[in-house]
Design an enzyme around this catalytic site. Structure first.
Site, PDB file in Angstrom:
ATOM      1  N   GLU A 115      51.838  71.052 -49.370  1.00  0.00           N
ATOM      2  CA  GLU A 115      51.347  70.195 -48.278  1.00  0.00           C
ATOM      3  C   GLU A 115      49.868  70.494 -48.052  1.00  0.00           C
ATOM      4  O   GLU A 115      49.360  71.494 -48.556  1.00  0.00           O
ATOM      5  CB  GLU A 115      52.163  70.428 -46.997  1.00  0.00           C
ATOM      6  N   LYS A 117      46.477  71.793 -46.236  1.00  0.00           N
ATOM      7  CA  LYS A 117      46.143  72.806 -45.235  1.00  0.00           C
ATOM      8  C   LYS A 117      45.273  72.096 -44.203  1.00  0.00           C
ATOM      9  O   LYS A 117      44.110  71.777 -44.458  1.00  0.00           O
ATOM     10  CB  LYS A 117      45.406  73.994 -45.847  1.00  0.00           C
ATOM     11  N   ASP A 119      43.047  71.233 -41.000  1.00  0.00           N
ATOM     12  CA  ASP A 119      41.961  71.986 -40.373  1.00  0.00           C
ATOM     13  C   ASP A 119      41.891  71.618 -38.894  1.00  0.00           C
ATOM     14  O   ASP A 119      41.157  70.724 -38.487  1.00  0.00           O
ATOM     15  CB  ASP A 119      40.643  71.629 -41.080  1.00  0.00           C
ATOM     16  N   TYR A 228      54.483  71.683 -39.455  1.00  0.00           N
ATOM     17  CA  TYR A 228      54.746  72.190 -40.810  1.00  0.00           C
ATOM     18  C   TYR A 228      55.644  73.407 -40.891  1.00  0.00           C
ATOM     19  O   TYR A 228      56.040  73.805 -41.963  1.00  0.00           O
ATOM     20  CB  TYR A 228      53.438  72.471 -41.539  1.00  0.00           C
ATOM     21  N   LYS A 316      42.618  77.096 -51.159  1.00  0.00           N
ATOM     22  CA  LYS A 316      41.538  76.401 -50.439  1.00  0.00           C
ATOM     23  C   LYS A 316      40.608  75.674 -51.394  1.00  0.00           C
ATOM     24  O   LYS A 316      40.399  76.101 -52.524  1.00  0.00           O
ATOM     25  CB  LYS A 316      40.750  77.428 -49.648  1.00  0.00           C
ATOM     26  N   CYS A 410       8.823  67.031 -21.743  1.00  0.00           N
ATOM     27  CA  CYS A 410       9.344  66.033 -22.666  1.00  0.00           C
ATOM     28  C   CYS A 410       8.370  65.855 -23.834  1.00  0.00           C
ATOM     29  O   CYS A 410       7.179  65.628 -23.613  1.00  0.00           O
ATOM     30  CB  CYS A 410       9.547  64.710 -21.930  1.00  0.00           C
ATOM     31  N   CYS A 413       6.850  61.992 -23.376  1.00  0.00           N
ATOM     32  CA  CYS A 413       5.977  61.574 -22.272  1.00  0.00           C
ATOM     33  C   CYS A 413       5.292  62.753 -21.588  1.00  0.00           C
ATOM     34  O   CYS A 413       4.445  62.560 -20.714  1.00  0.00           O
ATOM     35  CB  CYS A 413       6.767  60.756 -21.252  1.00  0.00           C
ATOM     36  N   CYS A 428      14.832  64.781 -19.928  1.00  0.00           N
ATOM     37  CA  CYS A 428      13.575  64.293 -19.400  1.00  0.00           C
ATOM     38  C   CYS A 428      13.932  63.496 -18.149  1.00  0.00           C
ATOM     39  O   CYS A 428      14.814  62.645 -18.175  1.00  0.00           O
ATOM     40  CB  CYS A 428      12.898  63.380 -20.421  1.00  0.00           C
ATOM     41  N   CYS A 433      10.016  57.087 -19.078  1.00  0.00           N
ATOM     42  CA  CYS A 433       9.626  57.729 -20.341  1.00  0.00           C
ATOM     43  C   CYS A 433       9.808  56.713 -21.472  1.00  0.00           C
ATOM     44  O   CYS A 433      10.872  56.093 -21.589  1.00  0.00           O
ATOM     45  CB  CYS A 433      10.501  58.955 -20.594  1.00  0.00           C
TER      46      CYS A 433
HETATM   47  S1  IVH Z   1      52.394  77.447 -42.620  1.00  0.00           S
HETATM   48  C1  IVH Z   1      53.145  82.237 -41.911  1.00  0.00           C
HETATM   49  N1  IVH Z   1      51.355  75.197 -43.314  1.00  0.00           N
HETATM   50  O1  IVH Z   1      46.761  77.924 -41.555  1.00  0.00           O
HETATM   51  C2  IVH Z   1      52.155  81.155 -41.726  1.00  0.00           C
HETATM   52  N2  IVH Z   1      50.016  76.673 -42.022  1.00  0.00           N
HETATM   53  O2  IVH Z   1      46.122  80.730 -42.350  1.00  0.00           O
HETATM   54  C3  IVH Z   1      52.810  79.829 -41.823  1.00  0.00           C
HETATM   55  N3  IVH Z   1      47.785  75.787 -41.507  1.00  0.00           N
HETATM   56  O3  IVH Z   1      47.696  79.596 -38.650  1.00  0.00           O
HETATM   57  C4  IVH Z   1      51.855  78.752 -41.646  1.00  0.00           C
HETATM   58  N4  IVH Z   1      48.021  73.869 -42.525  1.00  0.00           N
HETATM   59  O4  IVH Z   1      47.105  77.165 -38.456  1.00  0.00           O
HETATM   60  C5  IVH Z   1      51.146  76.331 -42.665  1.00  0.00           C
HETATM   61  N5  IVH Z   1      50.580  73.123 -44.010  1.00  0.00           N
HETATM   62  C6  IVH Z   1      50.382  74.277 -43.354  1.00  0.00           C
HETATM   63  C7  IVH Z   1      49.167  74.564 -42.688  1.00  0.00           C
HETATM   64  C8  IVH Z   1      49.013  75.789 -42.048  1.00  0.00           C
HETATM   65  C9  IVH Z   1      47.211  74.620 -41.805  1.00  0.00           C
HETATM   66  C10 IVH Z   1      47.097  76.858 -40.740  1.00  0.00           C
HETATM   67  C11 IVH Z   1      47.892  77.430 -39.610  1.00  0.00           C
HETATM   68  C12 IVH Z   1      47.927  78.893 -39.839  1.00  0.00           C
HETATM   69  C13 IVH Z   1      46.828  79.104 -40.815  1.00  0.00           C
HETATM   70  C14 IVH Z   1      47.209  80.261 -41.694  1.00  0.00           C
END
Ligand code: IVH
Length: 670
Positions: A115, A117, A119, A228, A316, A410, A413, A428, A433
């Site tokens: 899945e 990751k 942000d 997740y 990553k 400013c 002006c 300002c 201005c």
């Molecule tokens: S599973 C035991 N799944 O990444 C940890 N985490 O570095 C299980 N995160 O704190 C987390 N996407 O905030 C999981 N698909 C994903 C994620 C995910 C982002 C974040 C989450 C976690 C951090 C871990």
């Protein structure tokens, strides 16, 4: 309505609204128009007002309304929220797979669930018998902050789960709260419009919005969530991550549709490459993928090392960053007078785009990052578009580089600069201005305001420099000859400009309010004001108290708007605009329609607006316009040098009204 019937309808409405929320915020497939949605919501609100005994905590109307908190209480997680081991290359995915197999002492392929990751900000949702009872931030992993009342405002998150999930006494769901990139851009535009600080990237915007003490602010932020994983669960057992995701989606929880079951490490590598390719076209920011052993029995066997599971890795993406040198820190003055420092840099290519500028937001941000002219900096594209300075490479700093201070006058002006208590932005204070005037004019003509599309920034600069336009109403005073007198303006382009100005004369009330550019009045606020007051005249009569009582408007904003509306310059300006023929229209309201319904109006003389437009207006408001005065005529609308129709009207005793009185008629003034 008898009680039982009302209750049935209330429950039906709640279910409908929940379904629409789910389609919109989770599936991204709206099933109704905003208008229909608002109608259902209004009906529910009305019924609950009549029957307060039927109001439940999980009603869609109960998402907002909580009072601001003095602080967040800290609460311990039943099970700690751990983190993931990071890896940065495809090879590391393969090494992870090797480690897993070694630990499980197997040569067979292991199935992985992959899945994105996400942000954003990690959040735990706690459901008891299917009802959301609490939401916590991750905090330090052991103890999080209680952000329940903020999380309740996020429409993607169900307050109540599907029936099957009600048999679970406890269900802790974990996921990421985030902001979509498009929503982030709009939010930042609105922040800018309102003279408020902007966010560096969607993650900061999401995190900042969740960690607000006032839930009303969170409610106004477009947040989403993807779930997740889970914490503690009672009365239910999942066997695989893939099954878990499918099941919780069925219960109404938001999950990302982007995931894949991979039969081996190579499948995970393919997923990594596929996601990397489409990274920029996703609606939200991700910083890699997460590869998880799919079977939970194997996960249990694998267990944890230190604070991370052995059964998962975060692969990553390499951040899209570059390194360059700051040549100047320019200070721009915006429409609200806000001074924004901007780093000007030697061009550098990052992720296929050349970056030359990055906003530094405000003095606090400059101090925090300690950015100085001449510094070598690492830049990256935040939210995939807006460049951001990540950090200064201090080793490369020139010995003479001095800390940067935003000037206390400013830069345009030379006027005084002020810092409002509790705000980070310097402003300002000179209303005249040139930068403030120019930016206000640009805002006035912009697409979402008056939409005068043929008047661009360059034209405004020319018009201002030539002294032809100083205030909004000056646009409507312009003649063809004046426009043609500007450099590089031929007859055709000048005519286009004049036409485009004329075409803008019928803004909706909310666009008009937005175009005035008052502080704190972004598009959203303008809509709130327009739908509450429904006419400019009513808005101009509003007191601070009245504004304060409107849902979605806080004390500080009410004060600021009331002050702006009381300024004589603004009031005069609105009058001039109306005198030049700007007619504010209102989309038909639910309550009132056809203010001229049944009225027969005859137009005579020269009016500030074209005849046809006035006829349209009369008809839109339910009236009829005729060419000759008779006993059936209700009003004669008379402009300059009216003809014989006036005498006829006087003869028959038909009331004669002027342009102002006509405007009052269509603006619901009673
Ligand atoms: S599973 C035991 N799944 O990444 C940890 N985490 O570095 C299980 N995160 O704190 C987390 N996407 O905030 C999981 N698909 C994903 C994620 C995910 C982002 C974040 C989450 C976690 C951090 C871990």
């Amino acid at each position: 309505m008898p009680d039982q019937k009302a209750l049935n309808r209330i429950e039906a409405l709640r279910d409908l609204i929940r379904t629409h929320d789910y389609s919109y915020y989770v599936l991204d497939q709206p099933t109704v128009t905003d208008f229909e949605y608002d109608k259902l919501y209004a009906e529910l609100l009305e019924l609950e007002k009549k029957h307060p005994e039927f109001v439940t905590k999980d009603s869609p109307t109960q998402r907002i309304g909580a009072e601001p908190l003095p602080f967040f209480s800290k609460i311990q997680h039943r099970l700690p929220m751990l983190s993931l081991q990071n890896s940065y290359s495809i090879d590391e995915i393969r090494e992870f797979d090797e480690r897993v197999k070694r630990f499980l002492q197997t040569n067979e392929k292991v199935e992985y669930f992959c899945e994105p990751k996400f942000d954003g900000l990690a959040i735990e949702l706690i459901y008891e018998h299917g009802h959301l009872v609490r939401a916590l931030t991750r905090g330090d992993g052991e103890t999080g902050e209680d952000v329940t009342q903020n999380i309740r405002t996020i429409r993607a998150i169900p307050l109540k789960l599907a029936n099957e999930a009600r048999s679970l006494p406890l269900l802790e769901i974990r996921g990421e709260v985030l902001m979509f990139k498009d929503d982030f851009r709009v939010l930042n535009e609105n922040q800018q419009d309102a003279g408020l600080p902007t966010f560096a990237n969607p993650r900061n915007a999401a995190a900042g919005s969740v960690r607000q003490l006032d839930p009303k602010i969170t409610a106004s932020r477009p947040l989403r969530m993807y779930c997740y994983t889970f914490g503690a669960i009672q009365n239910y057992r999942f066997h695989k991550q893939s099954e878990f995701i499918k099941q919780i989606a069925g219960w109404g929880l938001p999950v990302s549709p982007l995931h894949r079951i991979c039969s081996s490490a190579e499948g995970a590598v393919d997923f990594y490459n596929d996601v990397l390719k489409k990274r920029h076209s996703l609606a939200y920011d991700i910083d890699g993928i997460v590869v998880k052993v799919n079977r939970f029995d194997l996960q249990d066997e694998l267990g944890f090392i230190a604070r991370s599971p052995r059964w998962a890795t975060a692969a990553k993406f390499k951040p899209e960053q570059g390194s360059t040198v700051i040549t100047e820190i320019a200070v721009q003055v915006g429409r609200t007078g806000a001074l924004t420092p901007v780093a000007v840099m030697e061009p550098v290519r990052v992720g296929g785009v050349t970056i030359t500028h990055a906003t530094l937001h405000n003095q606090d941000e400059i101090d925090r990052k300690d950015v100085r002219v001449g510094d070598t900096v690492i830049v990256q594209r935040a939210g995939d578009v807006i460049p951001e300075i990540v950090r200064v490479v201090t080793e490369k700093r020139q010995p003479r580089a001095k800390p940067f201070q935003i000037p206390h006058t400013c830069p345009v002006c030379g006027g005084a600069v002020d810092k409002v208590e509790g705000e980070v932005v310097l402003r300002c204070t000179n209303l005249l201005c040139p930068a403030v005037v120019r930016e206000s004019l640009k805002h006035f003509v912009s697409r979402r305001a008056m939409d005068i599309d043929k008047v661009g920034e360059r034209t405004i600069d020319q018009l201002v420099d030539a002294g032809l336009v100083k205030r909004f109403s000056d646009f409507y005073r312009l003649t063809l000859a004046q426009v043609m007198s500007l450099e590089r303006q031929g007859e055709k382009s000048s005519q286009n400009i004049i036409d485009s100005i004329n075409k803008s004369k019928r803004p909706t009330l909310s666009r008009f309010i937005y175009a005035l550019g008052m502080r704190f009045v972004g598009e959203q606020m303008a809509k709130i004001l327009a739908s509450h007051f429904r006419s400019m005249e009513r808005l101009l009569e509003a007191t601070e108290d009245e504004l304060d009582r409107i849902e979605g408007i806080g004390k500080r904003v009410a004060h600021s708007i009331a002050t702006a509306l009381n300024q004589k310059t603004l009031r005069d300006e609105i009058k001039s605009l109306e005198n030049f023929g700007v007619i504010i229209t209102n989309p038909p309201s639910l309550k009132k329609r056809g203010l001229l319904s049944g009225l027969n109006i005859v137009i005579t003389g020269t009016l500030p607006v074209e005849r046809n437009l006035i006829k349209d207006l009369i008809e839109e408001n339910g009236g009829k316009s005729s060419s000759s005065v008779s006993k059936k005529t209700n009003y004669v609308l008379a402009g300059e040098s009216p003809g014989s129709k006036i005498e006829k009207a006087q003869e028959l005793g038909v009331p004669i009204i002027d342009w102002h009185e006509f405007q009052r008629l269509i603006h619901e003034k009673k």
